[in-house]
Design a protein around this motif. Structure first.
Motif, PDB file in Angstrom:
ATOM      1  N   ALA A  11      -3.498   7.760   4.690  1.00 19.35           N
ATOM      2  CA  ALA A  11      -2.279   8.257   5.325  1.00 19.35           C
ATOM      3  C   ALA A  11      -2.148   9.755   5.075  1.00 19.35           C
ATOM      4  CB  ALA A  11      -1.052   7.513   4.802  1.00 19.35           C
ATOM      5  N   LEU A  12      -1.292  10.387   5.862  1.00 17.46           N
ATOM      6  CA  LEU A  12      -1.015  11.816   5.734  1.00 17.46           C
ATOM      7  C   LEU A  12       0.495  11.990   5.615  1.00 17.46           C
ATOM      8  CD1 LEU A  12      -2.435  14.695   5.965  1.00 17.46           C
ATOM      9  CD2 LEU A  12      -1.604  14.688   8.322  1.00 17.46           C
ATOM     10  N   SER A  14       5.359   9.403   6.963  1.00 15.56           N
ATOM     11  CA  SER A  14       3.922   9.365   6.688  1.00 15.56           C
ATOM     12  C   SER A  14       3.178   8.909   7.940  1.00 15.56           C
ATOM     13  CB  SER A  14       3.616   8.409   5.530  1.00 15.56           C
ATOM     14  OG  SER A  14       4.133   8.886   4.309  1.00 15.56           O
ATOM     15  N   LEU A  15       2.064   9.537   8.200  1.00 10.54           N
ATOM     16  CA  LEU A  15       1.252   9.219   9.374  1.00 10.54           C
ATOM     17  C   LEU A  15       0.062   8.379   8.938  1.00 10.54           C
ATOM     18  CD1 LEU A  15       0.399   9.755  12.393  1.00 10.54           C
ATOM     19  CD2 LEU A  15      -0.865  11.739  11.511  1.00 10.54           C
ATOM     20  N   LYS A  16      -0.071   7.182   9.514  1.00  6.02           N
ATOM     21  CA  LYS A  16      -1.218   6.326   9.215  1.00  6.02           C
ATOM     22  C   LYS A  16      -2.431   6.880   9.962  1.00  6.02           C
ATOM     23  CE  LYS A  16      -1.113   2.532   7.564  1.00  6.02           C
ATOM     24  NZ  LYS A  16      -1.294   1.984   6.194  1.00  6.02           N
ATOM     25  N   VAL A  17      -3.421   7.344   9.206  1.00  2.75           N
ATOM     26  CA  VAL A  17      -4.631   7.919   9.802  1.00  2.75           C
ATOM     27  C   VAL A  17      -5.601   6.821  10.181  1.00  2.75           C
ATOM     28  CG1 VAL A  17      -6.601   9.441   9.377  1.00  2.75           C
ATOM     29  CG2 VAL A  17      -4.326  10.079   8.548  1.00  2.75           C
ATOM     30  N   GLN A  18      -5.820   5.895   9.259  1.00  2.00           N
ATOM     31  CA  GLN A  18      -6.660   4.733   9.471  1.00  2.00           C
ATOM     32  C   GLN A  18      -6.314   3.754   8.358  1.00  2.00           C
ATOM     33  OE1 GLN A  18     -10.824   5.724   8.986  1.00  2.00           O
ATOM     34  NE2 GLN A  18     -10.653   5.709   6.772  1.00  2.00           N
ATOM     35  N   ASP A  69      -3.159   4.821   1.177  1.00  2.00           N
ATOM     36  CA  ASP A  69      -1.892   4.365   1.754  1.00  2.00           C
ATOM     37  C   ASP A  69      -1.141   3.378   0.873  1.00  2.00           C
ATOM     38  OD1 ASP A  69      -3.357   2.054   2.063  1.00  2.00           O
ATOM     39  OD2 ASP A  69      -3.103   1.921   4.243  1.00  2.00           O
ATOM     40  N   ASP A  70      -1.436   3.367  -0.429  1.00  2.00           N
ATOM     41  CA  ASP A  70      -0.670   2.529  -1.353  1.00  2.00           C
ATOM     42  C   ASP A  70       0.695   3.145  -1.660  1.00  2.00           C
ATOM     43  OD1 ASP A  70      -2.384   4.484  -2.538  1.00  2.00           O
ATOM     44  OD2 ASP A  70      -1.918   3.698  -4.514  1.00  2.00           O
ATOM     45  N   TRP A  71       0.916   4.381  -1.184  1.00  2.00           N
ATOM     46  CA  TRP A  71       2.224   5.036  -1.308  1.00  2.00           C
ATOM     47  C   TRP A  71       2.515   5.698   0.036  1.00  2.00           C
ATOM     48  CZ3 TRP A  71       4.808   9.472  -0.436  1.00  2.00           C
ATOM     49  CH2 TRP A  71       6.008   9.709  -1.126  1.00  2.00           C
TER      50      TRP A  71
END
Length: 202
Positions: free
Chosen positions: A119-120, A111-115, A104-106
């Motif tokens: 991210a996705l 974008s969906l935060k998974v944990q 999740d550095d980009w």
């Protein structure tokens, strides 16, 4: 084989990720898994709620298509890319749709935060960034996803079809696909030879 331009996660996935549940966990197929599409599969569960679940299969390399070929199909520059990521078959649902599971550095809008740390993203913006040498530190592109309707995944877990394993960066991004299933089980201190269809861990 023609591929469609990646789009945001479809509403048909029926997910409200804020509800949590097993979101961010890895699902590891039990040895007795009957569905050949998921034999020895390891799936990152990206969203799970009372409305259903959506995940990305991590250990099924995509055959017959390279990252460079995908960029050409989507008319994205530069080709050849300054950086490449691996491609996997993310699941049997909408396998013309692309998703990037990444650190999740980009992130971009949508974008969906998974944990924390994962991210996705289903936007071509991330593919442009990677091709240009930027983008997230870790990640891979999945075509398609695995989906479950309301209560379906819970029933499969109760029937000992899946184990759940906490995700970590090595399992998500660094483990070799042909070893990932055993490495995920090893995190639970489980010997695959001792598993049966009558004992599970959810």
């Amino acid at each position: 084989m023609a591929r469609k331009t990646p789009k945001p996660i479809p509403a048909s996935a029926g997910i409200d990720p804020r509800e949590g549940w097993l979101t961010g966990q890895l699902l590891v197929a039990m040895p007795a898994m009957q569905d050949p599409r998921f034999a020895r599969a390891v799936i990152c569960l990206c969203a799970h709620s009372g409305d259903g679940a959506m995940g990305i299969v991590l250990n099924k390399p995509l055959e017959g298509l390279s990252f460079e070929e995908l960029l050409k199909q989507l008319n994205l520059d530069p080709v050849p890319p300054q950086r490449r990521i691996r491609l996997v078959s993310g699941g049997p649902v909408e396998n013309g749709r692309g998703f990037v599971l990444h650190s999740d550095d980009w992130e971009t809008e949508g974008s969906l935060k998974v944990q924390p740390g994962v991210a996705l993203t289903a936007s071509v913006d991330i593919l442009k960034a990677i091709a240009g040498g930027g983008g997230p530190r870790e990640g891979f592109l999945a075509l398609g996803y695995a989906g479950w309707g309301p209560g379906q995944l819970e029933n499969e877990i109760q029937q000992n079809a899946w184990l759940s394993v906490p995700a970590d960066e090595r399992l998500l991004f660094a483990a070799a696909p042909d070893r990932l299933w055993r490495e995920a089980l090893a995190k639970l201190h489980v010997d695959p030879a001792l598993l049966s269809g009558t004992a599970g861990h959810a």
